[in-house]
Design a protein around this motif. Sequence first.
Motif, PDB file in Angstrom:
ATOM      1  N   GLY A  63     -13.159  23.953  -6.820  1.00  0.00           N
ATOM      2  CA  GLY A  63     -13.950  24.407  -5.686  1.00  0.00           C
ATOM      3  C   GLY A  63     -15.392  24.685  -6.044  1.00  0.00           C
ATOM      4  N   PHE A  64     -15.779  24.314  -7.261  1.00  0.00           N
ATOM      5  CA  PHE A  64     -17.151  24.559  -7.738  1.00  0.00           C
ATOM      6  C   PHE A  64     -18.015  23.338  -7.433  1.00  0.00           C
ATOM      7  CE2 PHE A  64     -20.512  24.628 -10.963  1.00  0.00           C
ATOM      8  CZ  PHE A  64     -20.962  25.937 -10.847  1.00  0.00           C
ATOM      9  N   GLU A  65     -19.043  23.542  -6.632  1.00  0.00           N
ATOM     10  CA  GLU A  65     -19.922  22.437  -6.250  1.00  0.00           C
ATOM     11  C   GLU A  65     -21.031  22.274  -7.287  1.00  0.00           C
ATOM     12  OE1 GLU A  65     -22.670  20.977  -2.447  1.00  0.00           O
ATOM     13  OE2 GLU A  65     -21.845  23.013  -2.533  1.00  0.00           O
ATOM     14  N   ILE A  66     -21.287  21.045  -7.693  1.00  0.00           N
ATOM     15  CA  ILE A  66     -22.354  20.772  -8.652  1.00  0.00           C
ATOM     16  C   ILE A  66     -23.660  20.611  -7.889  1.00  0.00           C
ATOM     17  CG2 ILE A  66     -23.204  19.207 -10.431  1.00  0.00           C
ATOM     18  CD1 ILE A  66     -20.342  18.490 -11.084  1.00  0.00           C
ATOM     19  N   ILE A  67     -24.509  21.632  -7.954  1.00  0.00           N
ATOM     20  CA  ILE A  67     -25.785  21.631  -7.242  1.00  0.00           C
ATOM     21  C   ILE A  67     -26.921  21.670  -8.255  1.00  0.00           C
ATOM     22  CG2 ILE A  67     -27.284  22.943  -5.692  1.00  0.00           C
ATOM     23  CD1 ILE A  67     -24.827  24.009  -4.317  1.00  0.00           C
ATOM     24  N   THR A  68     -27.850  20.764  -8.096  1.00  0.00           N
ATOM     25  CA  THR A  68     -29.017  20.746  -8.983  1.00  0.00           C
ATOM     26  C   THR A  68     -30.197  20.174  -8.195  1.00  0.00           C
ATOM     27  OG1 THR A  68     -29.850  20.018 -11.148  1.00  0.00           O
ATOM     28  CG2 THR A  68     -28.404  18.496  -9.962  1.00  0.00           C
ATOM     29  N   ASP A  69     -31.245  19.775  -8.903  1.00  0.00           N
ATOM     30  CA  ASP A  69     -32.392  19.170  -8.227  1.00  0.00           C
ATOM     31  C   ASP A  69     -32.736  17.839  -8.887  1.00  0.00           C
ATOM     32  OD1 ASP A  69     -34.454  19.606 -10.427  1.00  0.00           O
ATOM     33  OD2 ASP A  69     -33.913  21.688 -10.014  1.00  0.00           O
ATOM     34  N   GLY A  70     -33.638  17.099  -8.259  1.00  0.00           N
ATOM     35  CA  GLY A  70     -33.952  15.755  -8.728  1.00  0.00           C
ATOM     36  C   GLY A  70     -34.708  15.685 -10.041  1.00  0.00           C
ATOM     37  N   GLY A  71     -35.184  16.811 -10.537  1.00  0.00           N
ATOM     38  CA  GLY A  71     -35.895  16.814 -11.816  1.00  0.00           C
ATOM     39  C   GLY A  71     -35.045  17.254 -12.985  1.00  0.00           C
ATOM     40  N   VAL A 107     -29.913  18.095  -5.073  1.00  0.00           N
ATOM     41  CA  VAL A 107     -28.917  17.085  -5.452  1.00  0.00           C
ATOM     42  C   VAL A 107     -27.546  17.746  -5.492  1.00  0.00           C
ATOM     43  CG1 VAL A 107     -28.138  15.524  -7.278  1.00  0.00           C
ATOM     44  CG2 VAL A 107     -30.584  15.732  -6.777  1.00  0.00           C
ATOM     45  N   SER A 108     -26.561  17.121  -4.876  1.00  0.00           N
ATOM     46  CA  SER A 108     -25.189  17.621  -4.905  1.00  0.00           C
ATOM     47  C   SER A 108     -24.258  16.487  -5.319  1.00  0.00           C
ATOM     48  CB  SER A 108     -24.771  18.161  -3.535  1.00  0.00           C
ATOM     49  OG  SER A 108     -23.397  18.507  -3.533  1.00  0.00           O
ATOM     50  N   PHE A 109     -23.452  16.756  -6.340  1.00  0.00           N
ATOM     51  CA  PHE A 109     -22.461  15.784  -6.789  1.00  0.00           C
ATOM     52  C   PHE A 109     -21.074  16.081  -6.214  1.00  0.00           C
ATOM     53  CE2 PHE A 109     -25.729  15.541 -10.129  1.00  0.00           C
ATOM     54  CZ  PHE A 109     -25.934  14.171 -10.165  1.00  0.00           C
ATOM     55  N   GLY A 110     -21.010  17.035  -5.265  1.00  0.00           N
ATOM     56  CA  GLY A 110     -19.732  17.376  -4.647  1.00  0.00           C
ATOM     57  C   GLY A 110     -18.955  18.392  -5.470  1.00  0.00           C
ATOM     58  N   ASP A 111     -17.779  18.762  -4.968  1.00  0.00           N
ATOM     59  CA  ASP A 111     -16.951  19.759  -5.645  1.00  0.00           C
ATOM     60  C   ASP A 111     -16.291  19.171  -6.887  1.00  0.00           C
ATOM     61  OD1 ASP A 111     -17.558  21.551  -3.689  1.00  0.00           O
ATOM     62  OD2 ASP A 111     -15.715  21.237  -2.540  1.00  0.00           O
ATOM     63  N   VAL A 112     -16.168  20.014  -7.929  1.00  0.00           N
ATOM     64  CA  VAL A 112     -15.393  19.636  -9.104  1.00  0.00           C
ATOM     65  C   VAL A 112     -13.925  19.718  -8.742  1.00  0.00           C
ATOM     66  CG1 VAL A 112     -14.846  20.206 -11.496  1.00  0.00           C
ATOM     67  CG2 VAL A 112     -17.174  20.524 -10.637  1.00  0.00           C
ATOM     68  N   PRO A 113     -13.146  18.646  -8.900  1.00  0.00           N
ATOM     69  CA  PRO A 113     -11.741  18.636  -8.468  1.00  0.00           C
ATOM     70  C   PRO A 113     -10.948  19.803  -9.049  1.00  0.00           C
ATOM     71  CG  PRO A 113     -12.443  16.431  -9.111  1.00  0.00           C
ATOM     72  CD  PRO A 113     -13.558  17.363  -9.472  1.00  0.00           C
ATOM     73  N   GLY A 114     -10.237  20.492  -8.169  1.00  0.00           N
ATOM     74  CA  GLY A 114      -9.362  21.571  -8.601  1.00  0.00           C
ATOM     75  C   GLY A 114     -10.043  22.899  -8.849  1.00  0.00           C
TER      76      GLY A 114
END
Length: 260
Positions: free
Chosen positions: A66-74, A57-64
């Motif tokens: 460059g940190f991408e929110i990466i996790t999994d479906g559980g 699961v990716s929620f995209g980059d945190v604005p300002g």
Amino acid sequence: MYPSPVTAEQNRTAPAPPSGRPAGAVYADRGSSHFDILLAAMVTVVILSGIGAAKGVSFGDVPGTGFEIITDGGFFLFPLAYVLGDIITELYGPRSARRAILTSFAVSILASLSYQVIIALPPFPDEYGLAKQEALELALGPVWIVVLAGLAGFLAGQTLNSLVVSRMKRRMGERGLIARLFTSSGLGELVDTIIFCAIASVAIGITTFEQYVEYTVLGVLYKVLVQYAMIPVTSAVIRWLKRTDPTYQRRLAEQGTGAA
């Protein structure tokens, strides 16, 4: 037949253990009250988390940042397994917690093997049947890797979690419930997440070390914060279960009067 539960007022006024005697740990009988419900809930959470975690699961980059929110479906469900582990350890002791952990993963392994058998069975040869076969292979095929990661991570983390709760309870008795929950949650989730992410990252499509670090850091922070946020609810549930379990109340009364 068990004696009537001791009231909260009686608990507060029960004689303290003799001077110099440690408070000790009081546990309910596993065959009484709510253990079977808690065990069934833990097994369900572990199985569903294993299926969900196979999806990245990716929620995209945190604005300002460059940190991408990466996790999994559980991610939204798995912290509940540790909440249930805390409750089981506090009420029924470390042996019962180990039984719950091993049962959860025995059933999880069975589920994973069942998925592989389902995938291996020949599908209908039409277009719809072949499409379903491909979807099952993509969705359930990597679950065994997630289950392996969960076995390693949850076994280590939950065992540490249970050990901390039981050791602190042995030393402090009924006092310090909040401290036990805070201490055990952080350590258990940290160990679990590092091990789990190292193995499961391959199954969910993480390909770079940077993504792995982001996945692990977010996982630790999220799981620990959720457990900490749940502590008021967890402690309230534990206290209610203690009050309503006759074997727990009987042992509290025995300890209060100095009985063995």
